[in-house]
Design an enzyme around this catalytic site. Structure first.
Site, PDB file in Angstrom:
ATOM      1  N   CYS A 135       0.873  -1.341   0.017  1.00  0.00           N
ATOM      2  CA  CYS A 135       0.073  -0.121  -0.042  1.00  0.00           C
ATOM      3  C   CYS A 135       0.802   1.480   0.016  1.00  0.00           C
ATOM      4  CB  CYS A 135      -0.720  -0.071   1.158  1.00  0.00           C
ATOM      5  SG  CYS A 135      -2.086  -1.450   1.390  1.00  0.00           S
ATOM      6  N   HIS A 172      -3.590   6.972   3.746  1.00  0.00           N
ATOM      7  CA  HIS A 172      -3.881   5.894   3.023  1.00  0.00           C
ATOM      8  C   HIS A 172      -5.281   5.574   3.477  1.00  0.00           C
ATOM      9  CE1 HIS A 172      -4.166   2.060   1.582  1.00  0.00           C
ATOM     10  NE2 HIS A 172      -3.702   1.281   2.744  1.00  0.00           N
ATOM     11  N   ASN A 207     -10.349   0.207   0.299  1.00  0.00           N
ATOM     12  CA  ASN A 207      -8.804   0.125   0.617  1.00  0.00           C
ATOM     13  C   ASN A 207      -8.265  -0.108  -1.110  1.00  0.00           C
ATOM     14  OD1 ASN A 207      -6.117  -0.358   0.696  1.00  0.00           O
ATOM     15  ND2 ASN A 207      -6.335  -1.564   2.645  1.00  0.00           N
TER      16      ASN A 207
HETATM   17  O1  UT7 Z   1      -3.964  -1.543   3.689  1.00  0.00           O
HETATM   18  C1  UT7 Z   1      -2.921  -1.970   4.560  1.00  0.00           C
HETATM   19  C2  UT7 Z   1      -2.874  -2.069   5.758  1.00  0.00           C
HETATM   20  N1  UT7 Z   1      -4.280  -3.002   6.216  1.00  0.00           N
HETATM   21  C3  UT7 Z   1      -5.134  -2.405   7.174  1.00  0.00           C
HETATM   22  O2  UT7 Z   1      -4.641  -1.237   7.743  1.00  0.00           O
HETATM   23  C4  UT7 Z   1      -6.108  -3.142   7.808  1.00  0.00           C
HETATM   24  C5  UT7 Z   1      -6.134  -3.135   9.270  1.00  0.00           C
HETATM   25  N2  UT7 Z   1      -7.033  -3.814   9.798  1.00  0.00           N
HETATM   26  C6  UT7 Z   1      -8.310  -3.542   9.963  1.00  0.00           C
HETATM   27  O3  UT7 Z   1      -8.858  -2.610   9.175  1.00  0.00           O
HETATM   28  C7  UT7 Z   1      -9.372  -4.328  10.966  1.00  0.00           C
HETATM   29  O4  UT7 Z   1      -8.770  -5.054  11.666  1.00  0.00           O
HETATM   30  C8  UT7 Z   1     -10.425  -5.105  10.154  1.00  0.00           C
HETATM   31  C9  UT7 Z   1     -11.402  -4.040   9.557  1.00  0.00           C
HETATM   32  C10 UT7 Z   1      -9.865  -6.017   9.061  1.00  0.00           C
HETATM   33  C11 UT7 Z   1     -11.146  -6.122  11.011  1.00  0.00           C
HETATM   34  O5  UT7 Z   1     -11.715  -5.267  11.844  1.00  0.00           O
HETATM   35  P1  UT7 Z   1     -11.650  -5.757  13.717  1.00  0.00           P
HETATM   36  O6  UT7 Z   1     -12.397  -4.719  14.420  1.00  0.00           O
HETATM   37  O7  UT7 Z   1      -9.991  -5.708  13.868  1.00  0.00           O
HETATM   38  O8  UT7 Z   1     -12.110  -7.176  13.705  1.00  0.00           O
HETATM   39  P2  UT7 Z   1     -11.550  -8.654  14.147  1.00  0.00           P
HETATM   40  O9  UT7 Z   1     -10.756  -9.036  12.917  1.00  0.00           O
HETATM   41  O10 UT7 Z   1     -11.033  -8.571  15.220  1.00  0.00           O
HETATM   42  O11 UT7 Z   1     -12.707  -9.472  14.141  1.00  0.00           O
HETATM   43  C12 UT7 Z   1     -13.851  -8.965  14.838  1.00  0.00           C
HETATM   44  C13 UT7 Z   1     -15.302 -10.145  14.506  1.00  0.00           C
HETATM   45  C14 UT7 Z   1     -14.555 -11.589  14.291  1.00  0.00           C
HETATM   46  O12 UT7 Z   1     -15.604 -12.319  14.999  1.00  0.00           O
HETATM   47  P3  UT7 Z   1     -15.532 -13.008  16.540  1.00  0.00           P
HETATM   48  O13 UT7 Z   1     -14.271 -13.825  16.204  1.00  0.00           O
HETATM   49  O14 UT7 Z   1     -15.383 -11.962  17.546  1.00  0.00           O
HETATM   50  O15 UT7 Z   1     -16.932 -13.868  16.599  1.00  0.00           O
HETATM   51  C15 UT7 Z   1     -14.676 -11.760  12.959  1.00  0.00           C
HETATM   52  O16 UT7 Z   1     -14.830 -12.947  12.503  1.00  0.00           O
HETATM   53  O17 UT7 Z   1     -15.645  -9.780  13.314  1.00  0.00           O
HETATM   54  C16 UT7 Z   1     -15.737 -10.826  12.396  1.00  0.00           C
HETATM   55  N3  UT7 Z   1     -15.866 -10.490  11.051  1.00  0.00           N
HETATM   56  C17 UT7 Z   1     -16.697 -10.258  10.497  1.00  0.00           C
HETATM   57  N4  UT7 Z   1     -18.152 -10.236  10.655  1.00  0.00           N
HETATM   58  C18 UT7 Z   1     -19.103  -9.763   9.763  1.00  0.00           C
HETATM   59  C19 UT7 Z   1     -14.594 -10.243  10.449  1.00  0.00           C
HETATM   60  N5  UT7 Z   1     -14.902  -9.804   9.119  1.00  0.00           N
HETATM   61  C20 UT7 Z   1     -16.423  -9.799   9.025  1.00  0.00           C
HETATM   62  C21 UT7 Z   1     -17.281  -9.337   8.207  1.00  0.00           C
HETATM   63  N6  UT7 Z   1     -18.503  -9.159   8.543  1.00  0.00           N
HETATM   64  N7  UT7 Z   1     -16.930  -9.030   6.953  1.00  0.00           N
END
Ligand code: UT7
Length: 322
Positions: free
Chosen positions: A113, A249, A279
Site C-alpha cells: 500500500c 492511506h 482500500n
Molecule cells: O492497507 C494495508 C493495511 N491494512 C490495514 O490497515 C487493515 C487493518 N485492519 C483493519 O482494518 C481491521 O482489523 C479489520 C477491518 C480488518 C477487522 O476489524 P476488527 O475490528 O479488527 O475485527 P476482528 O478482525 O478483530 O474481528 C472481529 C469479529 C470476528 O468475530 P469473532 O471472532 O469476534 O466472533 C470476525 O470473525 O468480526 C468478525 N468479522 C466479520 N463479521 C462480519 C470479520 N470480518 C467480518 C465481516 N463481517 N466482513
C-alpha cells in the site's frame, strides 16, 4: 529549480461498483459491520479483462492534460503497484510505451500500500538531483483480483483504481520532505503467498489470496502512521497546526481518525475516500489527492501531508505545498 511540484493529477475508477449490500449476498457479513468497522460503503472492481496498466493509462492521460504536458515532455515513469499486469516487463514500462512516451527510465515500485509514496519520494530525489524535469508517478491496483471472495475477513475491504500525478522541477515550493521505512519482521501479518520463486503457501492447490491478521495489522498501523506523520513534520521543522490537509492511506476510517487525533487535526482537515473506494492499496493516496484538488478543497499553496502503510510492513510520508 529546487523543488518538485505537482503540475497535474488524475484518477481512474473501474465502472463496476460493489456495495456492502451486494457483499451481504456473497458472504456472511452486513453493511452495518463493514461501515462501523472500516468506514467502507462501496468499492470499484475491475472487469475480468481489465489490467492495472489499463487503469494507469486512463489516470495518466487526465493528469497530463491538466499539467499541459505531452508524452515527449515526460522523462521518467514510476508505477507503484502490488498487482502488476505481468512479472515483467514492469507496469511502468508498459505505461511508457502505451502513452507514447519516448524511451526513458521506467521504474516499478513494489511496497504494497505504500508503493505510491515510495514512487513519489524517489521521483522527488531524481528531480532534486537534476536528473528529471518532468516525471509521471502513478499508484494503481487490481487488488480485487488477489482477493478470496469467500473470505469475509478480507473481501469486504478492498477496491481497484489508479491515481496519477505529473511532477515537475520548480522554483516554487512543492515537496518539502519525505520519509520512508520498512520492517520485514511483520511479514507474516499481511502478505500474498505467491510470487515467481516461492512455493504456494496453500500446498497442493493453485489458489492464493491476501493473507492478513487484521487486528494485529490495525495496532501497528495506528502506531506507525502517527509516528511517520510526526517524523516528516519534525524533519521539515513544520508544526502540526500549520497543516491544511492530511491525505492518508484509506484502509480503515478508525485508523485515519486515530492518526488525525495524534496530529491534533479535526476530521474536516482530512480527505476521506474510504467510503467510496475501499482500500485501493497503492492507488488510495493519489486518488484521494485528486479528489481533494478537483473538488476545490485542496488549494494551491496549501500544506499537505500524505502518508501510507502496508504489507511488509512498509510506510512512508510526503509533506508538500500543492
Ligand atoms: O492497507 C494495508 C493495511 N491494512 C490495514 O490497515 C487493515 C487493518 N485492519 C483493519 O482494518 C481491521 O482489523 C479489520 C477491518 C480488518 C477487522 O476489524 P476488527 O475490528 O479488527 O475485527 P476482528 O478482525 O478483530 O474481528 C472481529 C469479529 C470476528 O468475530 P469473532 O471472532 O469476534 O466472533 C470476525 O470473525 O468480526 C468478525 N468479522 C466479520 N463479521 C462480519 C470479520 N470480518 C467480518 C465481516 N463481517 N466482513
Amino acid at each position: 529549480m529546487n523543488y518538485t511540484k505537482i503540475a497535474g493529477t488524475g484518477r481512474y475508477l473501474p465502472e463496476k461498483i460493489l456495495t456492502n449490500f451486494d457483499l451481504e449476498k456473497m458472504v456472511d457479513t452486513s453493511d452495518e459491520w463493514i461501515r462501523t468497522r472500516t468506514g467502507v460503503e462501496r468499492r470499484h472492481c475491475v472487469a475480468p479483462e481489465q489490467t492495472t496498466s489499463d487503469m494507469c493509462v486512463e489516470a495518466a492521460r487526465i493528469a497530463m492534460e491538466e499539467a499541459g504536458v505531452g508524452p515527449a515532455d515526460i522523462d521518467m515513469v514510476f508505477v507503484g503497484t502490488t498487482s502488476p499486469d505481468l512479472i515483467f516487463p514492469n507496469c511502468a514500462t508498459l505505461v511508457q510505451h502505451r502513452l507514447g512516451i519516448p524511451a526513458c527510465p521506467a521504474i516499478g515500485m513494489e511496497a504494497a500500500c505504500t508503493s505510491f509514496i515510495y514512487a513519489l519520494a524517489t521521483a522527488d530525489k531524481y528531480i532534486k538531483a537534476g536528473e528529471s524535469k518532468c516525471a509521471l508517478v502513478i499508484g494503481a491496483e487490481c487488488i480485487t483480483k488477489l482477493v478470496d471472495w469467500s473470505d469475509r475477513n478480507t473481501c469486504v475491504l478492498f477496491g481497484d483504481g489508479a491515481g496519477a500525478v505529473i511532477v515537475k522541477a520548480s522554483d516554487e515550493p512543492g515537496i518539502i520532505a519525505t520519509h520512508l521505512g520498512a520492517d520485514g519482521q511483520y511479514k507474516e501479518l499481511l502478505y500474498y503467498p505467491v510470487g515467481a520463486s516461492k512455493e504456494l503457501h496453500k500446498a497442493g492447490t493453485d489458489e492464493a489470496s491476501i493473507m492478513m491478521t487484521g487486528n494485529e495489522v490495525f495496532k501497528v498501523a495506528v502506531k506507525t502512521l502517527g509516528n511517520v506523520a510526526l517524523e516528516v513534520l519534525e524533519k521539515a521543522g513544520v508544526a502540526q497546526e500549520e497543516l491544511d490537509w492530511l491525505i492518508p492511506h484509506q484502509a480503515n476510517i478508525r485508523i485515519i481518525q486515530a492518526t488525525a487525533k495524534r496530529l491534533g487535526l479535526p476530521m474536516e482537515k482530512v480527505i476521506l475516500t474510504v467510503q467510496d473506494h475501499g482500500n485501493t492499496s497503492a492507488a488510495s493516496v493519489p486518488m484521494a489527492l485528486d479528489v481533494g484538488r478537483r473538488d476545490g478543497r485542496v488549494k494551491p499553496g496549501q500544506l499537505v501531508l500524505m502518508e501510507a502503510f502496508g504489507g511488509g510492513f512498509t510506510w512512508g510520508s510526503v509533506l508538500m505545498r500543492v
